[in-house]
Design a protein around this motif. Structure first.
Motif, PDB file in Angstrom:
ATOM      1  N   GLN A 238     -32.887  43.308  -3.840  1.00 42.71           N
ATOM      2  CA  GLN A 238     -31.577  42.820  -4.298  1.00 42.71           C
ATOM      3  C   GLN A 238     -31.626  41.422  -4.885  1.00 42.71           C
TER       4      GLN A 238
ATOM      5  N   VAL B 140     -28.318  54.214  -3.564  1.00 45.66           N
ATOM      6  CA  VAL B 140     -27.135  54.647  -2.820  1.00 45.66           C
ATOM      7  C   VAL B 140     -26.950  53.646  -1.680  1.00 45.66           C
ATOM      8  N   SER B 141     -26.131  52.629  -1.909  1.00 46.12           N
ATOM      9  CA  SER B 141     -25.979  51.495  -0.988  1.00 46.12           C
ATOM     10  C   SER B 141     -27.322  50.835  -0.690  1.00 46.12           C
ATOM     11  N   ASP B 142     -28.212  50.889  -1.629  1.00 46.97           N
ATOM     12  CA  ASP B 142     -29.526  50.250  -1.579  1.00 46.97           C
ATOM     13  C   ASP B 142     -29.772  49.642  -2.955  1.00 46.97           C
TER      14      ASP B 142
ATOM     15  N   CYS C 145     -31.261  61.754   2.406  1.00 46.11           N
ATOM     16  CA  CYS C 145     -30.144  60.837   2.155  1.00 46.11           C
ATOM     17  C   CYS C 145     -29.331  60.775   3.438  1.00 46.11           C
TER      18      CYS C 145
ATOM     19  N   GLY D 188     -19.875  53.995   1.666  1.00 48.03           N
ATOM     20  CA  GLY D 188     -21.000  53.094   1.896  1.00 48.03           C
ATOM     21  C   GLY D 188     -20.616  51.960   2.821  1.00 48.03           C
ATOM     22  N   PHE D 189     -21.190  50.786   2.596  1.00 43.78           N
ATOM     23  CA  PHE D 189     -20.922  49.639   3.447  1.00 43.78           C
ATOM     24  C   PHE D 189     -19.556  49.034   3.131  1.00 43.78           C
TER      25      PHE D 189
ATOM     26  N   ARG E 111     -12.215  44.165   5.494  1.00 44.98           N
ATOM     27  CA  ARG E 111     -12.556  45.551   5.833  1.00 44.98           C
ATOM     28  C   ARG E 111     -11.291  46.403   5.978  1.00 44.98           C
TER      29      ARG E 111
ATOM     30  N   PHE F 239     -19.231  56.341   5.719  1.00 40.83           N
ATOM     31  CA  PHE F 239     -19.497  54.906   5.731  1.00 40.83           C
ATOM     32  C   PHE F 239     -20.890  54.631   6.282  1.00 40.83           C
ATOM     33  N   TYR F 240     -21.499  53.539   5.821  1.00 39.16           N
ATOM     34  CA  TYR F 240     -22.710  52.995   6.429  1.00 39.16           C
ATOM     35  C   TYR F 240     -22.313  51.739   7.199  1.00 39.16           C
ATOM     36  N   GLU F 241     -23.007  51.445   8.285  1.00 38.75           N
ATOM     37  CA  GLU F 241     -22.730  50.200   9.003  1.00 38.75           C
ATOM     38  C   GLU F 241     -23.975  49.708   9.726  1.00 38.75           C
TER      39      GLU F 241
ATOM     40  N   GLU G   1     -29.366  51.847  12.760  1.00 41.09           N
ATOM     41  CA  GLU G   1     -28.545  51.973  11.564  1.00 41.09           C
ATOM     42  C   GLU G   1     -27.581  53.143  11.735  1.00 41.09           C
TER      43      GLU G   1
END
Length: 292
Positions: free
Chosen positions: A71, A102-104, A127, A147-148, A156, A172-174, A231
């Motif tokens: 990033q 994908v959120s990466d 995935c 995603g995040f 949020r 969602f990712y968290e 994760e």
């Protein structure tokens, strides 16, 4: 009989391309045969973390030139990848786990490469979002990948509010250090009865996948500190259409409201009729406010 499945003989296109290659989330056995063949055949492997990815490559006997793309250097690295493709080289891109971009890191790289006129080829595989969704039972009406979410609670909640009435499942990712606060905000926005699937450390040694009402999620995390490690993928069920109350439940509620406080009336009406306490409470509010 030899049961070994051969790798594809010609995994690459004749046109220099960027191959976006999915890699295992945790279980190394999830590496795809085509992914192995592509990574062995390309001239350069661009990786989010070259040291982390080297362990995976070593496990499958994959060697070759590597380039760091993360990033903090994605725009600069994209220029280098474009130069390589223009020079006729084949390039693969992998992230630390799962499907890149994908959120990466990777979305900007892919966009730059496509804008420069080069071919981008997906090499499908693991995935985290799809893995969690597949065992949730929530996806019949479709899904929306979020995603995040923002790191701060105020932001949020603001991001969650427009999603409150979505009928499709939400993914969602968290991260572990925010999971408890995130779940508390999900509860505040979506309500106590909404179902959530909590998928922790998917395919890894301490994988844990549970489903519950959001009302129970805060206590579930508080009961064991280990549950906040790793994760996370959270899948929230979509909002169900209001079924309305049967005539008998409406009649009982109206009678009780004439004698009891609102909460007590809703609770007793639920016990008497078997209707949803939350639905009765919402209807009681409407009646008290003159909604008819």
């Amino acid at each position: 009989m030899n049961s070994t499945i051969p790798l594809p003989e010609n995994p690459l296109s004749s046109t220099p391309s960027l191959y976006v290659v999915a890699t295992p989330l945790g279980n190394i056995g999830d590496m795809g045969l085509r992914a192995i063949a592509v990574l062995k055949a390309v001239d350069v492997i661009a990786a989010e973390d070259t040291r982390h990815s080297q362990r995976l490559l070593d496990a499958y006997g994959i060697s070759g030139r590597m380039l760091a793309v993360h990033q903090h250097n994605e725009q600069e690295a994209a220029g280098r990848v474009i130069d390589m493709l223009a020079a006729g080289q084949q390039v693969a891109f992998i992230t630390d786990a799962g499907t890149p971009a994908v959120s990466d890191p990777g979305a900007r790289l892919v966009a730059r490469v496509r804008a420069a006129g080069h071919v981008v080829v997906p090499v499908p595989g693991p995935c985290a979002a799809i893995a969690a969704l597949s065992v949730s039972g929530f996806a019949e009406g479709g899904f929306r990948f979020v995603g995040f979410l923002p790191a701060k609670s105020t932001a949020r909640v603001a991001a969650l509010q427009p999603l409150r009435d979505e009928a499709c499942a939400l993914v969602f990712y968290e991260a572990p250090h925010r999971i408890a606060e995130c779940v508390a905000d999900l509860l505040a926005v979506f309500g106590a009865e909404r179902e959530v699937l909590i998928a922790r450390e998917i395919t890894k040694l301490h994988e844990q996948i549970v489903s519950m009402a959001l009302a129970d999620s805060t206590a579930w995390f508080a009961a064991d500190s280990n549950r906040s490690r790793g994760e996370f993928v959270l899948v929230v069920a979509g909002k169900q259409a209001d079924a309305g109350l049967e005539a008998e439940a409406e009649r009982v509620l109206a009678l009780l409201l004439g004698e009891l406080p609102l909460k007590s009336a809703a609770r007793l009406a639920a016990e008497i009729t078997g209707a949803s306490k939350n639905a009765l409470y919402a209807r009681a509010l409407e009646l008290r406010e003159g909604g008819g």
